[in-house]
Design an enzyme around this catalytic site. Structure first.
Site, PDB file in Angstrom:
ATOM      1  N   PHE A  36     -14.528  -3.344   0.399  1.00  5.08           N
ATOM      2  CA  PHE A  36     -15.514  -2.289   0.141  1.00  5.08           C
ATOM      3  C   PHE A  36     -15.383  -1.744  -1.281  1.00  5.08           C
ATOM      4  O   PHE A  36     -16.275  -1.055  -1.776  1.00  5.08           O
ATOM      5  CB  PHE A  36     -15.354  -1.151   1.152  1.00  5.08           C
ATOM      6  CG  PHE A  36     -15.181  -1.622   2.569  1.00  5.08           C
ATOM      7  CD1 PHE A  36     -15.933  -2.679   3.060  1.00  5.08           C
ATOM      8  CD2 PHE A  36     -14.248  -1.040   3.403  1.00  5.08           C
ATOM      9  CE1 PHE A  36     -15.761  -3.127   4.367  1.00  5.08           C
ATOM     10  CE2 PHE A  36     -14.066  -1.470   4.703  1.00  5.08           C
ATOM     11  CZ  PHE A  36     -14.829  -2.523   5.184  1.00  5.08           C
ATOM     12  N   SER A  52      -4.804   4.558   6.008  1.00  3.01           N
ATOM     13  CA  SER A  52      -4.599   3.143   5.680  1.00  3.01           C
ATOM     14  C   SER A  52      -4.169   2.962   4.233  1.00  3.01           C
ATOM     15  O   SER A  52      -3.419   2.055   3.906  1.00  3.01           O
ATOM     16  CB  SER A  52      -5.901   2.358   5.895  1.00  3.01           C
ATOM     17  OG  SER A  52      -6.302   2.448   7.237  1.00  3.01           O
ATOM     18  N   GLU A  62     -18.931   4.304  -0.010  1.00  2.84           N
ATOM     19  CA  GLU A  62     -18.185   3.789  -1.156  1.00  2.84           C
ATOM     20  C   GLU A  62     -18.990   3.863  -2.451  1.00  2.84           C
ATOM     21  O   GLU A  62     -18.440   4.139  -3.516  1.00  2.84           O
ATOM     22  CB  GLU A  62     -17.754   2.339  -0.893  1.00  2.84           C
ATOM     23  CG  GLU A  62     -16.769   2.173   0.265  1.00  2.84           C
ATOM     24  CD  GLU A  62     -17.419   2.215   1.643  1.00  2.84           C
ATOM     25  OE1 GLU A  62     -18.675   2.176   1.727  1.00  2.84           O
ATOM     26  OE2 GLU A  62     -16.683   2.279   2.648  1.00  2.84           O
ATOM     27  N   HIS A 109      -5.511  -3.833   1.539  1.00  5.32           N
ATOM     28  CA  HIS A 109      -5.883  -4.801   2.573  1.00  5.32           C
ATOM     29  C   HIS A 109      -6.602  -6.020   1.987  1.00  5.32           C
ATOM     30  O   HIS A 109      -7.532  -6.556   2.589  1.00  5.32           O
ATOM     31  CB  HIS A 109      -6.748  -4.139   3.643  1.00  5.32           C
ATOM     32  CG  HIS A 109      -6.011  -3.111   4.466  1.00  5.32           C
ATOM     33  ND1 HIS A 109      -5.313  -2.071   3.892  1.00  5.32           N
ATOM     34  CD2 HIS A 109      -5.875  -2.957   5.812  1.00  5.32           C
ATOM     35  CE1 HIS A 109      -4.774  -1.325   4.856  1.00  5.32           C
ATOM     36  NE2 HIS A 109      -5.091  -1.849   6.019  1.00  5.32           N
ATOM     37  N   ARG A 166       0.841  -1.217   0.000  1.00  4.17           N
ATOM     38  CA  ARG A 166       0.000   0.000   0.000  1.00  4.17           C
ATOM     39  C   ARG A 166       0.870   1.259   0.000  1.00  4.17           C
ATOM     40  O   ARG A 166       0.471   2.288  -0.546  1.00  4.17           O
ATOM     41  CB  ARG A 166      -0.968  -0.006   1.187  1.00  4.17           C
ATOM     42  CG  ARG A 166      -0.283  -0.091   2.524  1.00  4.17           C
ATOM     43  CD  ARG A 166      -1.289  -0.213   3.652  1.00  4.17           C
ATOM     44  NE  ARG A 166      -0.626  -0.679   4.861  1.00  4.17           N
ATOM     45  CZ  ARG A 166      -0.993  -0.315   6.080  1.00  4.17           C
ATOM     46  NH1 ARG A 166      -2.016   0.483   6.262  1.00  4.17           N
ATOM     47  NH2 ARG A 166      -0.363  -0.791   7.131  1.00  4.17           N
ATOM     48  N   ARG A 183      -1.749  -4.964   3.046  1.00  2.00           N
ATOM     49  CA  ARG A 183      -1.400  -4.294   4.279  1.00  2.00           C
ATOM     50  C   ARG A 183      -0.035  -4.680   4.857  1.00  2.00           C
ATOM     51  O   ARG A 183       0.651  -3.817   5.407  1.00  2.00           O
ATOM     52  CB  ARG A 183      -2.480  -4.604   5.321  1.00  2.00           C
ATOM     53  CG  ARG A 183      -2.199  -4.067   6.692  1.00  2.00           C
ATOM     54  CD  ARG A 183      -3.376  -4.306   7.623  1.00  2.00           C
ATOM     55  NE  ARG A 183      -3.175  -3.685   8.915  1.00  2.00           N
ATOM     56  CZ  ARG A 183      -2.577  -4.283   9.931  1.00  2.00           C
ATOM     57  NH1 ARG A 183      -2.136  -5.505   9.819  1.00  2.00           N
ATOM     58  NH2 ARG A 183      -2.422  -3.645  11.079  1.00  2.00           N
ATOM     59  N   ASP A 218      -7.746  -8.398  11.541  1.00  6.06           N
ATOM     60  CA  ASP A 218      -9.126  -7.898  11.389  1.00  6.06           C
ATOM     61  C   ASP A 218     -10.119  -9.018  11.064  1.00  6.06           C
ATOM     62  O   ASP A 218     -11.318  -8.883  11.289  1.00  6.06           O
ATOM     63  CB  ASP A 218      -9.198  -6.814  10.310  1.00  6.06           C
ATOM     64  CG  ASP A 218      -8.828  -5.438  10.838  1.00  6.06           C
ATOM     65  OD1 ASP A 218      -8.734  -5.303  12.080  1.00  6.06           O
ATOM     66  OD2 ASP A 218      -8.622  -4.531  10.036  1.00  6.06           O
TER      67      ASP A 218
END
Lengths: 283, 320
Positions: free
Chosen positions: B89, B43, B64, B115, B16, B173, B123
């Site tokens: 998302f 993020s 989104e 991610h 990222r 990530r 998560d």
């Protein structure tokens, strides 16, 4: 385009209604009700209000741009585009047929002049129009962005995401109109999913709201759009609640959801056309 | 285990960050590049761009669907929007918006998805999307890219800014080895043969390219010569590279941080079955969701690490 009188514009509306009915009848599919109700709005925009160029450019720089979020009104949009010079009127005969640029719902991949994005799946057009409006600001283009949504369409959550965004960023170069006819496929909106107080809702979301109470009266529609225009550039997005009657112009179609997505048969078409004199010549 | 790796690294970094640095550079090169993010600027590493070009960056809040529509609209004024959020998302949540307003309408939107996959880690399964490549590659007009490390992600980000058309860019990530060169040229749709081999081909994408590099060294120690091909572009797929390699090796393994159903392996299989049927073993998630854990633990539990690639290569070889 030369300014036309209200009487002349009304004649265009009558022809648009004939076009819609003949197009939908010819393929025995499509959505006549809502475009009949929005004829005055379509004609006021394309023949009176917008600065636009029928020699179509996708980027629309220096032009007012219109987006149809409720894509099932395609027959009405195609008619007004053809009647204002975007493509030959004769092409209306291809509506919803194989290999046509006039898809059931508007599409860009056939490169039909006047269409800048696909619509049909509801709730997306306000977001798109806000993006276009933001791009206009970045490009120092002072023209406006117009978008039409159905009232039933406001049941989609994305509309309210977009509403929040428009107010947060003060997107004041957009005029969003809601076709407030109180009908959707399964019945009256208040029975299907009550919209309650739309004016209060939009105001609470931070929009400048005007009401055009007589959405099937050309003079009122023009006055409403003029008022909406006068409210642009003041830091808030503008919403025009346009009260219309679904199926307006044909006595047996008006005010009911039954003609939302049903075509007339031969006899019904003849009856309907007898109420709408040919003004500009049928395609 | 002491391994003689064909590629090595001195530094680890998240992909990222490669995206974030590439995005900033793309913004400096082209004033039409704009950014959008749905409340995940930190993020997604989009903060530096936002700071340098505040007027060209749009925080959309947690919305989104609206972000995808806005992006499609911005292209109509000739902007090149990079819309960033978590891969979950950026795909499943907004599939219809992408399908109608971006893919069908053929808009120059760059969907930037971080991610992705199991290596998101702690998560858990709600965020560990393993279906995104499949969803995106099914859409006509859509280009699908899944780079392997920081440098390749940065190069890919710069490349998609120059390319006209909808793109799905997937990255992740975790801190990951940087084993490809900083000055690489990224060619969309062109697979990269990283290691020559003769016995079996490993087609890998994303983080698992590193696992494939490790697997090659293990196989070599055992006398098996593996070819490693980095498929950074899932669509359009470099069929020629796949067929050329399998014509030589006669069998293959696909490796991806994704469901087996609908992922890279399925694309490779389609290519092989139409032109040159050959044994293919899949390394991917086998019809299940993920769970919380560290990236290393998860790759091991779900069978996606170098040891699994080695085992799959041997299985493919045995079927020749």
């Amino acid at each position: 385009m030369e300014k036309q009188s209200v009487e002349q514009l009304q004649k265009v509306c009558t022809q648009l209604r004939r076009d819609v009915l003949r197009m939908v009848h010819a393929v025995q599919s499509g959505h006549p009700g809502a475009p009949l109700g929005c004829a005055e709005f379509f004609v006021a925009l394309y023949f009176d209000q917008m600065t636009h160029n029928p020699d179509f450019q996708m980027d629309g720089k220096g032009e007012d741009l219109f987006f149809l979020s409720n894509g099932h009104l395609s027959a009405g949009w195609y008619s007004v585009l053809a009647r204002s010079g975007y493509f030959p009127v004769e092409e209306l005969v291809t509506f919803r047929k194989l290999n046509s640029r006039l898809q059931g719902h508007p599409a860009t991949h056939e490169h039909l002049p006047g269409i800048r994005i696909a619509s049909g799946s509801l709730g997306q057009g306000l977001s798109v129009a806000l993006g276009v409006a933001q791009a206009k600001k970045l490009n120092n283009d002072d023209k406006l962005v117009y978008v039409l949504m159905g009232d039933g369409e406001l049941q989609e959550g994305q509309v309210w995401e977009a509403a929040m965004y428009g107010a947060h960023y003060g997107v004041d170069n957009i005029i969003a109109t809601v076709d407030y006819n109180g009908q959707q496929i399964d019945g009256p909106t208040e029975k299907v999913m009550d919209l309650k107080n739309l004016k209060a809702k939009w105001e609470a979301f931070g929009w400048e709201v005007i009401e055009t109470k007589k959405g099937n009266d050309m003079q009122s529609v023009i006055e409403g759009l003029e008022k909406a225009k006068s409210l642009t550039g003041k830091g808030k997005p503008v919403l025009n609640l346009l009260y219309t009657e679904m199926g307006y112009g044909v006595d047996f179609m008006v005010g009911t959801h039954k003609w939302h997505g049903s075509p007339p048969n031969d006899e019904q078409l003849a009856d309907a056309l007898s109420q709408l004199p040919e003004t500009l010549g049928d395609y | 285990m002491d391994l003689d790796l064909k590629y090595n690294y001195t530094e680890k970094k998240d992909t990222r960050s490669g995206f974030g640095d590439g995005f900033l550079e793309a913004g400096r090169k082209n004033p039409n590049v704009v950014g959008l993010c749905a409340d995940l600027i930190g993020s997604l590493k989009m903060g530096a761009f936002q700071k340098e070009f505040p007027e060209r960056f749009f925080q959309t809040g947690i919305s989104e669907a609206n972000m995808i529509g806005l992006s499609a609209g911005l292209t109509i004024g000739d902007k090149i929007p990079f819309a960033g959020t978590f891969a979950n998302f950026a795909t499943g949540r907004v599939y219809d918006q992408i399908r109608q307003s971006v893919a069908y309408s053929n808009k120059n939107v760059k969907i930037c998805a971080s991610h992705a996959g199991l290596t998101l880690g702690e998560d858990g399964a709600t965020h560990q999307i393993l279906e995104d490549l499949g969803m995106m590659k099914m859409l006509p007009h859509m280009t699908v890219i899944n780079p392997c490390d920081y440098n390749q992600t940065k190069a890919a980000t710069l490349a998609i800014a120059e390319y006209e058309g909808p793109v799905y860019l997937r990255f992740g990530r975790p801190s990951w080895p940087i084993f490809t060169p900083a000055d690489q040229k990224f060619e969309i749709g062109k697979a990269w043969k990283m290691i020559d081999g003769t016995d079996v081909t490993i087609f890998a994408t994303g983080h698992l390219v590193w696992e494939a590099v490790v697997a090659e060294a293990i196989l070599r120690k055992e006398g098996i010569s593996a070819e490693v091909i980095n498929i950074h572009t899932i669509k359009p797929l470099d069929e020629e590279a796949i067929l050329d390699s399998v014509a030589k090796t006669g069998c293959a393994v696909s490796a991806e941080e994704h469901q087996i159903n609908g992922g890279l392996g399925d694309s490779v299989a389609q290519t092989l079955i139409r032109h040159n049927p050959a044994p293919l073993e899949y390394v991917g998630v086998n019809d299940s969701f993920g769970e919380s854990g560290t990236p290393t633990e998860l790759l091991e539990k779900y069978g996606l690490n170098a040891a699994n690639i080695v085992a799959a290569a041997k299985k493919a070889l045995a079927r020749k």
